[in-house]
Design an enzyme around this catalytic site. Sequence first.
Site, short mmCIF file in Angstrom:
data_model
loop_
_atom_site.label_atom_id
_atom_site.label_comp_id
_atom_site.label_asym_id
_atom_site.label_seq_id
_atom_site.Cartn_x
_atom_site.Cartn_y
_atom_site.Cartn_z
N ASP A 62 94.88 33.21 53.40
CA ASP A 62 94.34 31.79 53.96
C ASP A 62 93.57 32.36 55.33
O ASP A 62 94.06 33.40 55.88
CB ASP A 62 95.42 30.86 54.44
CG ASP A 62 94.96 29.66 55.00
OD1 ASP A 62 94.60 28.73 54.22
OD2 ASP A 62 94.70 29.37 56.04
N GLU A 95 89.86 27.09 51.96
CA GLU A 95 89.72 28.89 52.44
C GLU A 95 91.04 29.64 51.88
O GLU A 95 91.39 30.45 52.52
CB GLU A 95 89.61 28.54 53.93
CG GLU A 95 90.85 27.95 54.67
CD GLU A 95 91.03 26.51 54.90
OE1 GLU A 95 91.61 25.96 55.75
OE2 GLU A 95 90.42 25.85 54.03
#
Length: 838
Positions: free
Chosen positions: A372, A415
């Site tokens: 992440d 993301e």
Amino acid sequence: MLVTDSLLNRLAKAAVETTVSDVAVVMIADRQDNVLRLMGGHNLSIRGMLGLSVPINEENFCGGIVTTGESSLQRDLTKLEAPVRTLLEACGACTALGVPIMVGAQASGVMILGSTARKYSSSILPIAQSLADLAAVSYERDRLIADLTQEVHELKWLSRITDKIRLEESRDNVIASVLEAGSEVLTSDGMALYLFNEDQSAISCAGAVGIPVSFVEPKFEEQRAALVEAIGLQEPLIINDIKTLPEGNPFRQLILDINTRSIFGMHLSHRGRPIGMLMALFRRPGAGGELRPELCRMLALDAAVALNYSMLLEQSRSLVGELEEVNKKLKKQAIQDGLTGLANHRAFHQRIAEAVHRVGRYGESFSLAMLDVDHFKAYNDAYGHPEGDLALQHISRLIQAELRESDLAARYGGEEFTIILPHTPKSHARMALERIRKSIDSFQFPNGKLTISAGVAECPTDGVTSNEVIEKADRALYHSKLTGRNRVSLWATPNETSGRAESVSSDSKSVSVLMVDTDEDARKAMEKALVECGYDLHKASSTSEAIELLRSRKFDIMLSDTLILGTEGLQVLGLASSIHPMMPIVLTTAPSMANIAREAMQHGVTDLLVEPFNENELPVVIERNLERKRIERQMLLERSTGILLQAIDALVAAIDARDRNTAGHTTRVTHISLAIADALGLPSEERYTLELAARLHDIGKISLPDSVMNKPGALSSSEWNAMQRHPSVGSQIVGSIEELSYIATIVRHHHERLDGKGYPDGLQGEAIPFLSRIITVADAFEAMTSDRSFRSRMTTEESIAELRRCAGTHYSPDIVEALVESLKMGSIGDEQHIDKAA
């Protein structure tokens, strides 16, 4: 014999023998050129006469016989045509008898008999005429055989065009075959093929034989219009002589310059749709008008069918190719993320299901990583979604660059990314993820720094289903987020660390706390609370003890009561602030001492804890101040870019300009320091801090006079004292710049020694900032291996030997060995003698 041994030659021989003649000549009419050509004979002795011709004219001897169809006797050879007279006179003949060769009612040639006698008897003529009739039969038979052979030849080439209507033949091959067959069938000097484009809006030359395409390509609109008009006609285009056309005629302009006199153009169409024109070119006038219409019609029909099929096949292949390409794109889109080019969420779940299946069936294993991007929402909000998308594309490429072909990287959503690493235990997967993390950490994004956090789990060790492995990797990722981000965490099994994630980048050392308190009871109460929370606690009951501890080791935070805030107490605060400017200082105070506490805030105190307070509040206060300092440092770090770095370079250039003896020293020390940092595996943030500090470590020398900076020999006592002040001066200069204040302490202590005999503060051991110790080793190594005005440079092995000799007193042994490792790896570029030195 000068002529071929054909039936005409044998008949000529028989005529000589039966008519008691001396020579015989057989000539056949060529109606196209209107001449008689020598085709055979007997007793001819002049070479090179085969094929000679005389014009067919009523006024000459031979022409009159062919024209009238009647025999003729000539005793005066001077009245014969020169070629014939020459042949007869060469054999001594003085009399000539000419007999017509009749084919039907028309004379097709003449047989001429020559004799040395002055006359022929009347009985000779019937015999000669009979032999001439045999010659006529022979000639007609040969002509019929030749015509039949030509027809067979033509049909063979026409069949080749039909053979080209095959699926594997390309359009270019069909065009070449049509041109070749047309040239052979029509015996033309050249062929040109003109074809319409798909929508019939334009026509061009698709190919040619016997002449370059560029010569017959229509160059003007008038020429293209004339071709289109000719294709629309029902009858073929026949031009017997280009020269008879008017000067402005398009075909005259198109063809005349290439030595062509006549043309025959066949329009090509398929099911009523015009395709183009096949044009035969001839150098001889009238040749185009002599072609057999039926043959040309068959040629045009077969050519049109072949070309139409080839066009349909080409269109079909093109359509199939386009469909295959579309299918590939659709298939790719179904499993590929449109933004990053990585596998998408769907493809990831398909692949992990396959991996889990192989684990159960074949006993394989794999690791799964969840990644992440840290603080990505803030990045997106600050710079906009287009810049955020661009950053994700950069990160995707960096991820893919560090993976094997068998690994699968996917965009899990937003993301967040996932990586499947087949046949890879999580310990090895951790190394791959560390490479990715460092690559992203060091990448220069357009709008600032971005990092990733990652979690890794292994199948079947951590889970036997897809959901279990994903959950464990996700929880390990969450652990990375909670423990500071920009790190990789492994999910640990119950046998390893009680089922909790283990961060491989987190600092295993607990928070170090210095507690300064003169009240023993209060000190014991606070001590109990801090120890229970796991802090590394160090105690001082007086200002002298506090000063000694501050000089000997490094602390993360300092707790002090206001009872020590006399003159010496403020000295302690000042020393703590100068040595460790990024260390939070929390003051415990009673309400009655509020004024003193406020004064302390001006000497580096960062927070107040007013008594009475609950000891359970201490961890909250400590963590609050540590987090505040961390955020402050991060903000300063992010601001230390752009024009600030240009200013740093200008300051360094100023030092190099003043110090001729050590020009370039700062750049080399910075390079060596970063190589050591890489060998030690320092995280990107510390590496960046080290780079700034190394570039500024000698900035304090700007205060030294030129006499000291450029003195060729040893310094005097006063000059040396001035030189020893440059770290503290540099610290003051750097500390006055808000964005660089956090590196002031590193600059201040880069000449300290582990044994406490360095300067300016005489710090010992761990009290010296770790990054300062790195610069100390890099600075010493660079100085040893560089020429100075008062000594020559040492070799690499000599320098390393000296560093190792002083390790433990002057330098940190682990940093010295990291330098050696950097040299071995070639990171510094002076490794030629390092094996001996190591």
